[in-house]
Design a protein around this motif. Structure first.
Motif, short mmCIF file in Angstrom:
data_model
loop_
_atom_site.label_atom_id
_atom_site.label_comp_id
_atom_site.label_asym_id
_atom_site.label_seq_id
_atom_site.Cartn_x
_atom_site.Cartn_y
_atom_site.Cartn_z
N TYR A 31 0.82 -1.22 0.00
CA TYR A 31 0.00 0.00 0.00
C TYR A 31 0.86 1.27 0.00
O TYR A 31 0.33 2.37 -0.01
CB TYR A 31 -0.94 -0.01 1.22
CG TYR A 31 -1.63 -1.35 1.42
CD1 TYR A 31 -2.70 -1.72 0.61
CD2 TYR A 31 -1.17 -2.26 2.37
CE1 TYR A 31 -3.32 -2.96 0.76
CE2 TYR A 31 -1.78 -3.51 2.53
CZ TYR A 31 -2.85 -3.85 1.73
OH TYR A 31 -3.45 -5.08 1.87
N LEU A 48 0.10 -6.51 -5.44
CA LEU A 48 -1.31 -6.13 -5.55
C LEU A 48 -1.61 -4.98 -4.60
O LEU A 48 -1.40 -5.10 -3.39
CB LEU A 48 -2.20 -7.34 -5.20
CG LEU A 48 -3.69 -7.05 -5.09
CD1 LEU A 48 -4.29 -6.68 -6.45
CD2 LEU A 48 -4.44 -8.24 -4.51
N SER A 52 -8.22 -4.20 0.11
CA SER A 52 -8.07 -4.57 1.53
C SER A 52 -7.48 -3.41 2.32
O SER A 52 -7.51 -3.41 3.55
CB SER A 52 -7.17 -5.81 1.66
OG SER A 52 -5.96 -5.63 0.95
N VAL A 186 -7.70 -14.29 -9.52
CA VAL A 186 -7.51 -14.61 -8.10
C VAL A 186 -8.71 -15.44 -7.65
O VAL A 186 -9.85 -15.10 -7.98
CB VAL A 186 -7.40 -13.32 -7.26
CG1 VAL A 186 -7.57 -13.62 -5.76
CG2 VAL A 186 -6.06 -12.63 -7.51
N GLU A 188 -10.45 -16.86 -4.15
CA GLU A 188 -10.34 -16.64 -2.70
C GLU A 188 -11.28 -17.57 -1.93
O GLU A 188 -12.47 -17.68 -2.26
CB GLU A 188 -10.69 -15.17 -2.39
CG GLU A 188 -10.62 -14.85 -0.90
CD GLU A 188 -10.60 -13.36 -0.59
OE1 GLU A 188 -10.56 -12.54 -1.51
OE2 GLU A 188 -10.61 -13.04 0.62
O1 KIV Z 1 -7.89 -6.62 -1.61
C1 KIV Z 1 -7.07 -7.54 -1.53
O2 KIV Z 1 -6.09 -7.49 -0.80
C2 KIV Z 1 -7.32 -8.72 -2.32
C3 KIV Z 1 -6.60 -9.97 -1.92
C4 KIV Z 1 -7.29 -10.56 -0.76
C5 KIV Z 1 -6.49 -10.93 -3.04
O3 KIV Z 1 -8.13 -8.71 -3.21
#
Ligand code: KIV
Length: 270
Positions: A31, A48, A52, A186, A188
């Motif tokens: 982040y 990524l 989240s 992905v 989950e």
């Molecule tokens: O938002 C996120 O971190 C995700 C992961 C859980 C794959 O989509």
């Protein structure tokens, strides 16, 4: 030439090549620039910028309040810490209700957030948006199984695809996403056996989180595996700080464990 400048940047076609040669794809969330730099140096293939961040950065109870401006901001600052890894950024809740808004918002993540691929949740219900985004030259990562943006509809964060009918829909969704031009998916919180079937059913990489060891790659929320989760760490994650005691060591241990298929173990799977 410095050693760093010889590191080849990972692309969507490289992810495909990794699947073909059976090399596991390692992914973690980031982040900010400093964390992205640590992940990149440790050999994480795909970073990524997950929505989240609504939970782990902003302290909210779900990903739903996260905005496109917040995603673009975090994606931009993460991009400054990356040299090698592919940068994938989440499209937040309600940023792809129709193909036109989907392309507009994907373009914001690419132009302002320097994303190289965007991720959105859903299967056959989002195919029009996926096709339109791909037609504009923007690579897409799908997201199936537990869809955090639909948590209110799903009645909580629960394992998906346990019943045969639901499992078949998820397999069909994966095939449709591949056909619509997605570069990766992905999956989950689904049973390991279902994840294995999906991984075999499509030729694009399947990246699992709570989906067993047989996916083409693994992703975790970095704060979970560094044991700085708000509240309870999910069953499918693991505290990699325990065995190493420092952040870069923990990330390297995760990279090695995914590459040599020792993570996830059965206790992290459904
Ligand atoms: O938002 C996120 O971190 C995700 C992961 C859980 C794959 O989509």
């Amino acid at each position: 030439m410095s050693q760093q400048s010889t590191r080849k940047h990972v692309t969507n076609t490289e992810l495909l090549a990794m699947k073909e040669r059976g090399e596991k794809i390692v992914s973690l969330t980031a982040y900010d620039a400093s964390f992205a730099h640590v992940l990149d140096n440790a050999g994480v293939d795909m970073i990524l910028v997950g929505d989240s961040l609504g939970m782990v950065i902003q302290g909210q109870t779900s990903t739903i309040p996260v905005t496109i401006e917040e995603m673009a901001y975090h994606s931009k600052i993460v991009s400054r810490g990356i040299e090698r890894a592919l940068l994938v950024t989440d499209m937040p809740f309600m940023s792809y209700p129709d193909p036109h808004s989907a392309v507009e918002n994907a373009a914001i993540l690419m132009q302002q957030g320097h994303a190289e691929m965007v991720k959105l949740e859903g299967g056959q219900n989002v195919l029009d948006s996926v096709e339109h985004i791909v037609s504009q030259g923007i690579p897409i990562c799908g997201h199936l199984g537990l869809l955090p943006q639909s948590v209110n509809q799903l009645g909580g964060y629960k394992v998906q695809g346990k019943e045969e009918a639901q499992a078949n829909i998820i397999i069909e969704d994966a095939k449709c996403l591949e056909q619509a031009g997605a570069s990766a998916i992905v999956v989950e919180c689904i049973p390991s056996e279902l994840a294995r079937k999906i991984t075999q059913a499509v030729s694009i990489p399947i990246i699992g989180i709570g989906a067993g060891v047989d996916c083409d790659g693994q992703v975790l929320v970095s704060y979970d595996m560094l044991d700085i989760t708000f509240g309870k760490r999910p069953k499918f994650s693991k505290n990699f700080m325990l065995e190493t005691g420092n952040i870069s060591g923990a990330v390297s241990a995760y990279v090695n464990a995914v590459k040599n298929k020792t993570f996830p173990a059965s206790e992290h799977s459904f």
